[in-house]
Design a protein around this motif. Structure first.
Motif, PDB file in Angstrom:
ATOM      1  N   HIS A 240       0.849  -1.193   0.000  1.00 40.55           N
ATOM      2  CA  HIS A 240       0.000   0.000   0.000  1.00 40.55           C
ATOM      3  C   HIS A 240       0.887   1.247   0.000  1.00 40.55           C
ATOM      4  CE1 HIS A 240      -3.848  -1.916   0.507  1.00 40.55           C
ATOM      5  NE2 HIS A 240      -3.563  -2.469   1.664  1.00 40.55           N
ATOM      6  N   PRO A 241       0.488   2.352  -0.652  1.00 42.13           N
ATOM      7  CA  PRO A 241      -0.794   2.547  -1.341  1.00 42.13           C
ATOM      8  C   PRO A 241      -0.769   2.157  -2.814  1.00 42.13           C
ATOM      9  CG  PRO A 241       0.380   4.607  -1.284  1.00 42.13           C
ATOM     10  CD  PRO A 241       1.258   3.602  -0.574  1.00 42.13           C
TER      11      PRO A 241
ATOM     12  N   ALA B 205     -12.982   4.764   0.979  1.00 41.03           N
ATOM     13  CA  ALA B 205     -11.545   4.842   1.246  1.00 41.03           C
ATOM     14  C   ALA B 205     -11.205   4.805   2.724  1.00 41.03           C
ATOM     15  CB  ALA B 205     -10.982   6.128   0.636  1.00 41.03           C
ATOM     16  N   THR B 206     -12.200   4.746   3.591  1.00 41.28           N
ATOM     17  CA  THR B 206     -11.953   4.719   5.040  1.00 41.28           C
ATOM     18  C   THR B 206     -12.635   3.518   5.674  1.00 41.28           C
ATOM     19  OG1 THR B 206     -13.841   6.224   5.365  1.00 41.28           O
ATOM     20  CG2 THR B 206     -11.629   7.214   5.242  1.00 41.28           C
TER      21      THR B 206
ATOM     22  N   ASP C  22      -9.402  -4.913   1.641  1.00 39.47           N
ATOM     23  CA  ASP C  22      -8.048  -4.388   1.828  1.00 39.47           C
ATOM     24  C   ASP C  22      -7.341  -4.096   0.507  1.00 39.47           C
ATOM     25  OD1 ASP C  22      -5.694  -3.822   3.583  1.00 39.47           O
ATOM     26  OD2 ASP C  22      -4.862  -5.534   2.493  1.00 39.47           O
TER      27      ASP C  22
ATOM     28  N   SER D 110      -8.318  -0.735  -0.750  1.00 42.28           N
ATOM     29  CA  SER D 110      -8.611   0.245   0.292  1.00 42.28           C
ATOM     30  C   SER D 110      -7.867   1.561   0.110  1.00 42.28           C
ATOM     31  CB  SER D 110      -8.307  -0.343   1.671  1.00 42.28           C
ATOM     32  OG  SER D 110      -6.932  -0.683   1.791  1.00 42.28           O
ATOM     33  N   ARG D 111      -6.748   1.538  -0.634  1.00 34.18           N
ATOM     34  CA  ARG D 111      -6.004   2.781  -0.862  1.00 34.18           C
ATOM     35  C   ARG D 111      -5.833   3.079  -2.355  1.00 34.18           C
ATOM     36  NH1 ARG D 111      -1.043   3.074   3.321  1.00 34.18           N
ATOM     37  NH2 ARG D 111      -1.057   5.206   2.510  1.00 34.18           N
ATOM     38  N   TYR D 112      -6.634   2.426  -3.142  1.00 35.64           N
ATOM     39  CA  TYR D 112      -6.648   2.626  -4.594  1.00 35.64           C
ATOM     40  C   TYR D 112      -6.926   4.089  -4.940  1.00 35.64           C
ATOM     41  CZ  TYR D 112      -7.800   0.987  -9.422  1.00 35.64           C
ATOM     42  OH  TYR D 112      -7.844   0.737 -10.778  1.00 35.64           O
ATOM     43  N   THR D 113      -7.822   4.714  -4.164  1.00 33.73           N
ATOM     44  CA  THR D 113      -8.212   6.088  -4.489  1.00 33.73           C
ATOM     45  C   THR D 113      -7.070   7.089  -4.298  1.00 33.73           C
ATOM     46  OG1 THR D 113      -9.071   6.405  -2.248  1.00 33.73           O
ATOM     47  CG2 THR D 113     -10.644   5.695  -3.948  1.00 33.73           C
ATOM     48  N   GLU D 114      -6.005   6.706  -3.613  1.00 29.78           N
ATOM     49  CA  GLU D 114      -4.903   7.646  -3.428  1.00 29.78           C
ATOM     50  C   GLU D 114      -4.252   8.003  -4.757  1.00 29.78           C
ATOM     51  OE1 GLU D 114      -2.179   7.165  -0.241  1.00 29.78           O
ATOM     52  OE2 GLU D 114      -3.655   6.210   1.079  1.00 29.78           O
TER      53      GLU D 114
ATOM     54  N   PRO E 182      -4.509  11.598  -2.102  1.00 30.45           N
ATOM     55  CA  PRO E 182      -4.540  11.217  -0.691  1.00 30.45           C
ATOM     56  C   PRO E 182      -5.705  11.889   0.022  1.00 30.45           C
ATOM     57  CG  PRO E 182      -2.310  11.793  -1.377  1.00 30.45           C
ATOM     58  CD  PRO E 182      -3.220  12.196  -2.493  1.00 30.45           C
TER      59      PRO E 182
END
Length: 668
Positions: free
Chosen positions: A210-211, A549-550, A555, A558-562, A567
């Motif tokens: 991640h991310p 995203a929260t 999993d 879960s941080r794909y949108t960064e 961010p």
């Protein structure tokens, strides 16, 4: 035969929803087991399960697993190769597979005396999602099966660890988690299954953290293996935070092959593992073309290339499509496979000089194809395509490139209305449905799709848009979506729709947008921003970026949108401004919302909250939910209901008189 003139959308077609549902899905996770070929196959009429199929050498196709056994992994939400098998002289093959219901590994001997049932190899864990497995390799000489273990450490979607692990084939770990031998530590958030070197002294695998998503940056890991099967001297040999390597394999001569997008395109490269030291490892590009020799690693075990024993390499490659070729790594010469197939899936297997894969075309569904690399002869050996209706009812697609904002290229497949016996009255323009694919780091392949034929044979056109961010056109095209999700994808779909209307191909007043998953996001955002579409179909979507995203998804993403949005801590307003749930007051067009109730990737909670915001605003809409369905529909009854509901939405919105589909109850 006399051609009948009738308004677009009213044409009668033999391609009904039941027919489209019965042909949904295709062979996947293909492998060679001695001279046999095995793969998983869909069974939509059996609750959406996937069975394991074997084809004996020049023999019939047989289902290895009877109902209710279901070979499918949940690792990373999308799964991965859920089976492995090895031939055994005189005893028949030994297979190990993941059973979907409990995610345990089971051993099975299909040639054992009748009544021999699969036996469990791994234990049940009551923590979170339990123990899940994928990307398996059986090592009979060690008495083990190796693969990726995804283990829940708590109840939350992010409470998970992933390692490469070994499971005894004797069943001693079936009730004992301690008997599962971990081969790596959990330093990386994600790993693929290991591949053993020809001499058995080394293993290679891919890892990332991640991310980053695997198409952003991955690392190729190398380890020595002791006589006891312990990984030592673990070190990175290729890849990095800005380089995506989705597959690594060993060549027969012991060199290491992998696909890297270091050049801006996923290209096949080779390194000498003995040259690995403290500095940069010299690498050789084996075919320097500006084409993609791989794709996004959404599922563990995807294979875009496969080495042959004589040193040649079977590769998929192309721009906007993936055809199969045989590469000579010494000369860089690439010879494509003859035949009608224009799209090959990332599942290749080799047995001697024979290469097996799964391929399709705009006129044929996915088939299991075998190529003899010596003769160049290719033939269908499994899941042969048969026309369920007269092919005259199939779509006649056109591959097109449109111009979007700032002059950028947009790639799309246009499927005009088509019927052998019908035409529309002179001067009438057809309605069109714009389809946004899921992913969004993916693409719409140009293959026969009876769901598209369901609409085109009734007089409704379909436009599949491979918007900026899609794969198949290099990293720069893929990176267009960075920070721009909900902008570039929406603009590109709208640009194609407007162009079709401007040129007189589509009726501007009868345009619809539809999509599932990330495509559902694009469809929903389009309805809140463009004012272009008369209606929309939104399937298992993302509607609230902040919640998603929260902790609102699994999993893996879960941080794909960064990368897609930015961010959350730095651009929180962007998450709110783009989310359809916060723009619901801008929707003016009718819509259909479809959702599986067991979806852990895009949970139904988002749809329910969205509908609460819509309530009382006077927007005609329908919300259909489906028990037993997760992310993407697999049951035939679900697919039939969803497809007929979508058609009913269009006929009601576009004013098309049809009485042959159940009327969708649109509430306000």
């Amino acid at each position: 035969m006399t051609t009948v003139s009738a308004p677009y959308g009213t044409w009668h077609s033999p391609v009904d929803a039941a027919l489209a549902a019965s042909h949904d899905g295709h062979p996947e996770y293909l492998g060679s087991v001695g001279e046999e070929v095995w793969w998983t196959a869909p069974r939509p009429a059996e609750g959406g399960r996937r069975t394991l199929v074997r084809r004996r050498a020049d023999g019939p196709e047989l289902s290895v697993l009877p109902a209710p056994w279901h070979a499918r992994s949940r690792v990373m939400g999308y799964g991965g190769t859920p089976w492995a098998a090895v031939p055994r002289p005189a005893r028949g093959p030994l297979a190990v597979f993941v059973h979907f219901a409990d995610q345990r590994l089971y051993a099975f001997e299909p040639d054992a005396p009748e009544g021999a049932a699969p036996r469990p190899l791994t234990p049940v864990s009551r923590v979170g999602g339990g123990l899940r497995w994928a990307d398996l390799q059986i090592h009979p000489e060690r008495g083990e099966v190796w693969g990726v273990l995804e283990e829940s450490t708590g109840e939350g979607p992010g409470d998970v660890r992933r390692v490469i692990a070994a499971v005894p084939l004797d069943g001693s770990a079936a009730g004992d988690r301690a008997a599962v031998r971990e081969l790596t530590d959990a330093r990386h958030d994600f790993v693929t299954g290991p591949r053993l070197s020809p001499d058995g002294r080394r293993a290679v695998w891919i890892a990332w953290d991640h991310p980053r998503m695997p198409w952003d940056g991955t690392v190729v890991m190398l380890a020595d293996i002791t006589a006891e099967g312990v990984f030592t001297a673990v070190r990175p040999v290729a890849g990095g935070t800005g380089e995506s390597v989705p597959q690594a394999e060993w060549a027969p001569d012991g060199s290491l092959l992998f696909v890297s997008d270091h050049s801006g395109w996923w290209q096949l490269q080779r390194i000498d593992p003995d040259a690995v030291g403290g500095g940069a490892v010299p690498r050789t590009t084996l075919c320097d073309r500006q084409e993609e020799f791989a794709g996004p690693l959404w599922k563990l075990g995807h294979r875009w290339f496969a080495p042959l024993p004589d040193g040649l390499i079977a590769v998929t490659h192309g721009r906007g499509a993936a055809v199969l070729g045989i590469l000579d790594p010494h000369t860089g010469e690439l010879a494509d496979v003859p035949g009608p197939w224009t799209e090959w899936e990332p599942t290749l297997a080799v047995d001697g000089t024979r290469v097996r894969g799964v391929a399709a075309s705009p006129r044929s569904g996915h088939e299991v194809v075998e190529l003899d690399a010596r003769t160049g002869h290719a033939r269908v050996i499994g899941s042969p395509h048969t026309d369920p209706v007269d092919p005259a009812y199939y779509p006649e697609p056109r591959v097109r490139t449109f111009t979007g904002p700032d002059g950028r290229e947009i790639h799309a497949h246009i499927h005009p209305p088509h019927h052998p016996d019908h035409t529309a009255p002179e001067g009438e323009l057809p309605p069109y449905v714009v389809r946004a694919h899921g992913g969004p780091t993916s693409r719409a392949p140009l293959v026969l799709d009876l769901e598209i034929a369901y609409f085109t044979s009734r007089g409704i056109g379909v436009a599949e848009v491979n918007y900026g961010g899609s794969t198949g056109h290099g990293r720069a095209y893929r990176n267009r979506l960075h920070g721009q999700w909900g902008v570039v994808d929406v603009e590109d779909c709208a640009a194609v729709a407007r162009a079709l209307a401007d040129e007189g191909t589509a009726d501007r007043a009868r345009l619809a947008i539809r999509g599932g998953s990330a495509g559902g996001w694009t469809a929903a955002v389009s309805l809140t921003t463009t004012g272009l579409y008369a209606c929309g179909t939104i399937s298992y979507p993302i509607l609230d970026l902040t919640a998603w995203a929260t902790g609102g998804t699994h999993d893996f993403e879960s941080r794909y949108t960064e990368s897609l949005v930015g961010p959350p801590a730095e651009v929180p307003e962007r998450y709110r401004e783009r989310s359809p749930i916060h723009r619901a007051d801008r929707i003016r067009a009718p819509f259909l919302l479809l959702q599986g109730l067991e979806d852990t990737i895009c949970p139904p909670e988002q749809c329910e909250r969205f509908l609460e915001v819509i309530a009382g605003r006077g927007i005609p809409h329908a919300y259909l939910t489906f028990e037993g369905e997760g992310h993407g529909f697999r049951r035939s009854d679900t697919m039939i209901r969803a497809l007929e509901a979508e058609l009913s939405l269009y006929t009601q919105t576009f004013g098309i008189p049809r009485t042959d589909v159940p009327a969708l109850d649109l509430k306000t």
